[in-house]
Structures are given as C-alpha cells and as structure tokens.
Design a protein around this motif. Structure first.
Motif, PDB file in Angstrom:
ATOM      1  N   LEU A  45      43.734   8.865 106.462  1.00 47.55           N
ATOM      2  CA  LEU A  45      43.572  10.007 107.358  1.00 47.55           C
ATOM      3  C   LEU A  45      44.930  10.543 107.806  1.00 47.55           C
ATOM      4  O   LEU A  45      45.957   9.860 107.667  1.00 47.55           O
ATOM      5  CB  LEU A  45      42.737   9.598 108.563  1.00 47.55           C
ATOM      6  N   PRO A  46      44.974  11.753 108.398  1.00 49.25           N
ATOM      7  CA  PRO A  46      46.255  12.358 108.798  1.00 49.25           C
ATOM      8  C   PRO A  46      47.047  11.506 109.794  1.00 49.25           C
ATOM      9  O   PRO A  46      48.287  11.559 109.808  1.00 49.25           O
ATOM     10  CB  PRO A  46      45.838  13.693 109.418  1.00 49.25           C
ATOM     11  N   ASP A  47      46.374  10.711 110.619  1.00 48.25           N
ATOM     12  CA  ASP A  47      47.104   9.892 111.602  1.00 48.25           C
ATOM     13  C   ASP A  47      47.495   8.534 111.031  1.00 48.25           C
ATOM     14  O   ASP A  47      47.831   7.615 111.777  1.00 48.25           O
ATOM     15  CB  ASP A  47      46.258   9.715 112.865  1.00 48.25           C
ATOM     16  N   THR A  48      47.439   8.382 109.684  1.00 44.82           N
ATOM     17  CA  THR A  48      47.819   7.185 108.911  1.00 44.82           C
ATOM     18  C   THR A  48      46.803   6.059 109.012  1.00 44.82           C
ATOM     19  O   THR A  48      47.009   4.998 108.417  1.00 44.82           O
ATOM     20  CB  THR A  48      49.216   6.643 109.316  1.00 44.82           C
ATOM     21  N   THR A  49      45.728   6.250 109.783  1.00 50.52           N
ATOM     22  CA  THR A  49      44.659   5.241 109.760  1.00 50.52           C
ATOM     23  C   THR A  49      43.828   5.458 108.486  1.00 50.52           C
ATOM     24  O   THR A  49      43.979   6.451 107.771  1.00 50.52           O
ATOM     25  CB  THR A  49      43.767   5.348 110.992  1.00 50.52           C
ATOM     26  N   ARG A  50      42.921   4.526 108.222  1.00 57.38           N
ATOM     27  CA  ARG A  50      42.088   4.600 107.025  1.00 57.38           C
ATOM     28  C   ARG A  50      40.645   4.315 107.393  1.00 57.38           C
ATOM     29  O   ARG A  50      40.351   3.718 108.430  1.00 57.38           O
ATOM     30  CB  ARG A  50      42.556   3.582 105.968  1.00 57.38           C
ATOM     31  N   ARG A  51      39.770   4.727 106.469  1.00 53.44           N
ATOM     32  CA  ARG A  51      38.373   4.358 106.602  1.00 53.44           C
ATOM     33  C   ARG A  51      37.777   4.175 105.209  1.00 53.44           C
ATOM     34  O   ARG A  51      38.283   4.722 104.230  1.00 53.44           O
ATOM     35  CB  ARG A  51      37.605   5.432 107.362  1.00 53.44           C
ATOM     36  N   LEU A  52      36.746   3.400 105.155  1.00 55.80           N
ATOM     37  CA  LEU A  52      36.061   3.212 103.879  1.00 55.80           C
ATOM     38  C   LEU A  52      35.328   4.496 103.506  1.00 55.80           C
ATOM     39  O   LEU A  52      34.773   5.182 104.359  1.00 55.80           O
ATOM     40  CB  LEU A  52      35.053   2.057 103.974  1.00 55.80           C
ATOM     41  N   ARG A  53      35.323   4.792 102.229  1.00 52.12           N
ATOM     42  CA  ARG A  53      34.592   5.967 101.767  1.00 52.12           C
ATOM     43  C   ARG A  53      33.106   5.654 101.692  1.00 52.12           C
ATOM     44  O   ARG A  53      32.712   4.547 101.380  1.00 52.12           O
ATOM     45  CB  ARG A  53      35.091   6.395 100.389  1.00 52.12           C
ATOM     46  N   LEU A  89      37.067  -5.238 105.008  1.00 57.45           N
ATOM     47  CA  LEU A  89      37.319  -3.993 105.736  1.00 57.45           C
ATOM     48  C   LEU A  89      36.048  -3.439 106.366  1.00 57.45           C
ATOM     49  O   LEU A  89      36.099  -2.776 107.417  1.00 57.45           O
ATOM     50  CB  LEU A  89      37.915  -2.937 104.800  1.00 57.45           C
ATOM     51  N   ALA A  90      34.922  -3.719 105.792  1.00 55.85           N
ATOM     52  CA  ALA A  90      33.652  -3.231 106.330  1.00 55.85           C
ATOM     53  C   ALA A  90      33.349  -3.851 107.688  1.00 55.85           C
ATOM     54  O   ALA A  90      32.579  -3.283 108.487  1.00 55.85           O
ATOM     55  CB  ALA A  90      32.518  -3.531 105.345  1.00 55.85           C
TER      56      ALA A  90
END
Length: 581
Positions: free
Chosen positions: A573-581, A534-535
């Motif tokens: 995220l609110p738009d259903t996308t994600r990101r690494l913390r 994912l990175a």
C-alpha cells in the motif's frame, strides 16, 4: 471441355480440316493466311453433335517452327494426326509423331486429308501401321476431303468417341498453366492464355507467376467470360499484378507453394540412350524451352542442369531435343532436388537407383528415408506423395522408424552431457538437436521418452539426481528449513556445507530449493506457509509484523515480502504497509 492438338505436315491441310470441323479460322496472323503456312499456334473450338465441347490447338508443321509446335502439344492429352493422301508420311509427320511418342500420348485419331485428290487407302494403311509402333498404338483412321465436307461428320463422331475415352483430369490438383501467349486488352490489362491440364481456376484466385503473386481479375474460356474453369480447358486469364512485358511464352502460372523451381534434376529416358544426345540438348516441357547440360549416369538415367529454373515435379514428362540431328527423346523426371555425386562410381549407382524405381508410394518412402527429415510442404511440392508410414511432427515429415531410432540415442546424449556437467540436470534441447542432427529444435520433444522428460528447455531424467555430495548438503539445508521454514542459511553457512552458486543453481533447477533472492534460499512450499502466518495478522500489516510472524531476520524478510508482492500474494500500500490479496 476437351483439348486436342492437331499435328501434321504444312501441306497436309491441317488448318483446312480444323476450319471444316469448327467453322473457325485457326491461323491468327495475316502472313499465315497469305502463305497458307501455320507459323505459330492456332486455336479453334466447337461443340460436337453429342454435346462435348472440344478446343483444338493447331501446331505448326514446318520444320522451321518445331519450337512452336512443341509449345503447343506439351499440355494436351490427345492428338489428331493429319496426313495427306497425295503426299503420305513425310519427314515432318515423322517428327511430330516422334514428339507425341516421346510425350507418351496414348489417345490419338488419324485423319487422311485430300481424299478427293488421291486414293487415301494406301496412305491410311501405312500411317496406321507406323502409329501402331508408338505410344498411341492402334489408332482409328478416317479419310477426309475437308473442302467438300466428305468424311468430316464421321471424323467429328470419331473425335467425340476418342474424347469420351480420355481419363478424367484431377481437378483437385494444384494449378500449373504453361503460358503460350501474353497480350493486353483495354480494360482488362495483361491477358495470358494456356491449357489448364489439372486443377481449377476461379476469378479472384491468387497465383504465382515468375516469383510474383498475381490475381485472376477475369477469365474467358472458348471466347466466353466464366467465373471458374476446371481441367481440361483452354483459358484466357486477365491478371492483376504483372505487366505484359514481364510475361513470356514458357512461363508458368502456379498454385502458391505447390511447385519447386529447380535448375538441377535427375531423369530416366523413356526410350533411346542419353549417349545419342549432345552434351547440351534443349529441354522442352509445357510451352517452355530451356538450354540444358546433360550428364549421363547409367541405365538410361541422366542428370540435367538447366540454364533457367523451371517449376517441375517428380513424374513430369519432359522432352530432350538435339537441335542438330533433330532427335527427340522423352524423359521422366525422377528427382528435382538430387543428391551430389561426390565419389567414384556414384553416377553409376545413382543411375541404377533411379531406373529401378518409378514415382509412387514405394519410391516416396525410399526418398524420405534418404532425406530422413524434410518439410512436408517441400516434399509434396517436389511431387512426392506422403508415405503412409511417415511420421508427421508439426510441419516436418520423418522417415519411417526414424523417431524410434533417434529416441534410442537421446539417453546417451543426456548421460554424456551430465558426465561433463554434473551440476546441470541435463542438456538444453538445442544441444540434443545438434547431437541428433535435427533441422529444428521443435522436433526434440518427439524423440524424448520416459524416463526422460523435456523440462524448462532441457532434457532431464524424470527423477533428476544431484551428485551425492551435493545431495547430502541440500538434504541438510532442507532438514533445517523443515524446523524453521524462514531461517535461510547465509552465504558462509552454505559455503561451509559445500553449496556454492553452481550447486545451489542445480538444486533450484532440480526443484529441491527455492531461490527468493541472491543469498536467500528456502524450501519449496514456503509461499503457502508464509501466507498462512500473514493471515493471522490484522490487515494491513507492517514489514516488522511480518518478520516477527515468520520468525526470521530482516535479511530474509525484506526479499521474501517483495517476492510475495511480485507473485500477487500480497499487495503493498502507499503507506508501505501490506495486505493479503
């Protein structure tokens, strides 16, 4: 402060002698002064020429008030025996001395009063000889004529010498004050009095009285207010938290948790034979008097069942009295929580066991060995010292060698459990506790040793092994995941390999597979690989991008993404996308 009991016959001038020594009137009641007869306990005190302060408990001498007499001498370490020159040794004198002997009093002084009325010599010699045959041994005797003051200074000096030889009380010991009076004073509320034989008390202390907690709001010693008093001392305590109607002579004021109230105890008589007592003697200890049922055991031992519980400890000295014959015998408490006597001959064996051991370190070790496991607070509250070779585990004490004995049995428990349940890595700690008959599951870690370990609430082998067939199937799945880390086999593939729900759960418990969700099992370390892939994506990323990076299906990608969210690896995220913390 030192405390002395004055004992003797009603006509022997005890109260007159106390007045001559202290300058105080020990008789509190008008009837006592009118009749010249001590009915209840009297108290007086003085400071001797050498600087020692002594409090005197004047006990009744008349046979009708023997109960009051016993209440006054129970907590006192020394005695002043009073005999009159014109009357000599009487039945009441003999009874008082028998009580002192039964209590094991070793420090005493003899005063022969009315030396101005009759020649004190013959009575002095007779009384000294009689006392020599008791626990008091060879005592010093002095002639006194209290009304004229003859012999009083010499008696005071002898009293000071006697007190100097008393053993020092243990002021670090827990408090147990047997109460002899309770009354109210305006502004102070409930006030109780007694002899502080050990320990110390301070204003503000919290103590226990009759099962309720009370607070010392004020204290007097020898008529003066004090903030703290140490043994030995006569004290008057103003208490908060109890009404005077709830207090009676014989109640005890106690350090919380330091004593165990008992209604059944085993004793060994210090003299005489239990057979000389009736089946229902009266027990006296401190200022308490309790009806008792006696069962003779053997070798001078007896079991007592009390009509009311008392805060007793191993090593206490109690008195057993026959109200009919007035026989008084002393007895040492040897057990305040005795075992049941179920088998024929058990009473005889128990009596021999009790007679063969005196309270102390060796006896404490034997008692702990009998009990095997006991709470340390309960053991010490019974009056036992903690044996040097005992094992402490949290609040528990285990007998010497018991931990090793139990640890040697644990592998058998684990082996038997795995034979019955081969898909489980080992028995839960509670199962081991029951098998070893331990009182608390928190004791299990103390008996688990390599190659066993306590893991996730179960006792398992440090290198736990799955059944061979299951292990081969798991090895096949792990080999597949080594090539494609996110290609989780589906339910049909797993079933075909012989991995049902129980087998999969065993593999997860053994740490060989990782359960992401129902039907989704991956290899340990997948979190690190998923994060690395994912990175490489632009942030944020969609689920579709993550699925493509992992090279897997939506069946795996959806629960894997949610699993990573829950573990804090990714953030949705609110738009259903994600990101690494």
């Amino acid at each position: 402060m030192d405390v002395v009991a004055t004992a003797g016959h009603v006509d022997h001038g005890k109260s007159t002698l106390v007045r001559a020594l202290t300058g105080m009137e020990p008789d509190r009641w008008a009837e006592e002064r009118r009749r010249g007869l001590t009915i209840d306990l009297g108290f007086a005190w003085t400071t001797l020429d050498g600087g020692r302060t002594v409090a005197m408990v004047d006990v009744p001498g008349h046979e009708r008030f023997v109960g009051n007499m016993l209440a006054g001498v129970g907590s006192v370490p020394a005695a002043l025996v009073v005999v009159a020159a014109d009357d000599g040794w009487s039945a009441q004198t003999a009874e008082h001395v028998a009580v002192l002997d039964a209590l094991g009093v070793r420090h005493a002084l003899l005063a022969v009063t009315k030396a101005d009325v009759a020649d004190p010599g013959p009575v002095l010699a007779d009384a000294v000889a009689r006392l020599a045959a008791t626990s008091m041994g060879r005592v010093r005797g002095l002639p006194v004529a209290a009304p004229t003051g003859r012999g009083v200074p010499e008696l005071a000096a002898a009293l000071e010498e006697l007190l100097a030889g008393l053993p020092a009380p243990d002021r670090s010991a827990p408090v147990r004050i047997w109460l002899d009076r309770a009354f109210t004073i305006r502004g102070a509320g409930t006030v109780v009095t007694g002899t502080l034989a050990a320990g110390s008390v301070a204003v503000g202390d919290r103590l226990v009285l009759g099962g309720r907690e009370v607070t010392v709001r004020g204290m007097h010693a020898l008529g003066e207010p004090v903030e703290r008093a140490g043994a030995t001392a006569r004290v008057a305590l103003a208490l908060r938290g109890v009404a005077v109607e709830q207090v009676a002579r014989g109640d005890a004021l106690l350090t919380p948790g330091a004593f165990r109230a008992t209604s059944e105890l085993d004793v060994v008589l210090t003299s005489g034979d239990a057979g000389t007592l009736p089946a229902e003697p009266v027990l006296h200890v401190g200022s308490a008097t309790v009806a008792t049922r006696l069962r003779p055991l053997d070798a001078g031992a007896a079991r007592l069942r009390l009509a009311a519980p008392l805060p007793l400890r191993v090593g206490d000295r109690v008195l057993l009295r026959d109200p009919g014959t007035r026989t008084v015998l002393g007895a040492d408490v040897r057990d305040v929580d005795p075992p049941e006597l179920r088998r024929r001959g058990s009473a005889r064996l128990r009596g021999a066991e009790l007679a063969g051991r005196a309270p102390g370190g060796a006896a404490a070790g034997a008692e702990l060995a009998r009990r095997r496991v006991v709470r340390a607070a309960d053991f010490t509250a019974m009056g036992w010292p903690v044996p040097a070779d005992a094992t402490a585990v949290g609040p528990w004490l285990l007998a010497a060698g018991l931990v090793d004995e139990l640890a040697a049995r644990v592998p058998q428990v684990v082996t038997r459990y795995r034979q019955l349940r081969p898909l489980e890595p080992g028995p839960p700690a509670e199962v081991v506790r029951r098998a070893l008959e331990l009182p608390d599951v928190d004791l299990v870690p103390a008996v688990v040793r390599p190659p066993l370990a306590l893991r996730e609430g179960r006792v398992v082998a440090a290198e736990a092994a799955l059944p061979p067939a299951v292990q081969r199937a798991v090895d096949g799945v792990r080999a597949r995941l080594a090539e494609a880390p996110f290609a989780a086999p589906d339910a049909n593939e797993l079933a075909a390999a012989g991995l049902g729900p129980r087998e999969l759960a065993a593999a997860v418990r053994d740490g060989q597979l990782l359960r992401i969700a129902d039907g989704v099992h991956l290899a340990p370390g997948v979190e690190r690989e998923a994060r690395a892939r994912l990175a490489a994506l632009p942030q944020p990323f969609t689920l579709s991008q993550a699925r493509q990076a992992w090279g897997t299906s939506r069946r795996v990608a959806v629960p894997l993404a949610e699993w990573l969210d829950a573990r804090g690896v990714t953030e949705r995220l609110p738009d259903t996308t994600r990101r690494l913390r």
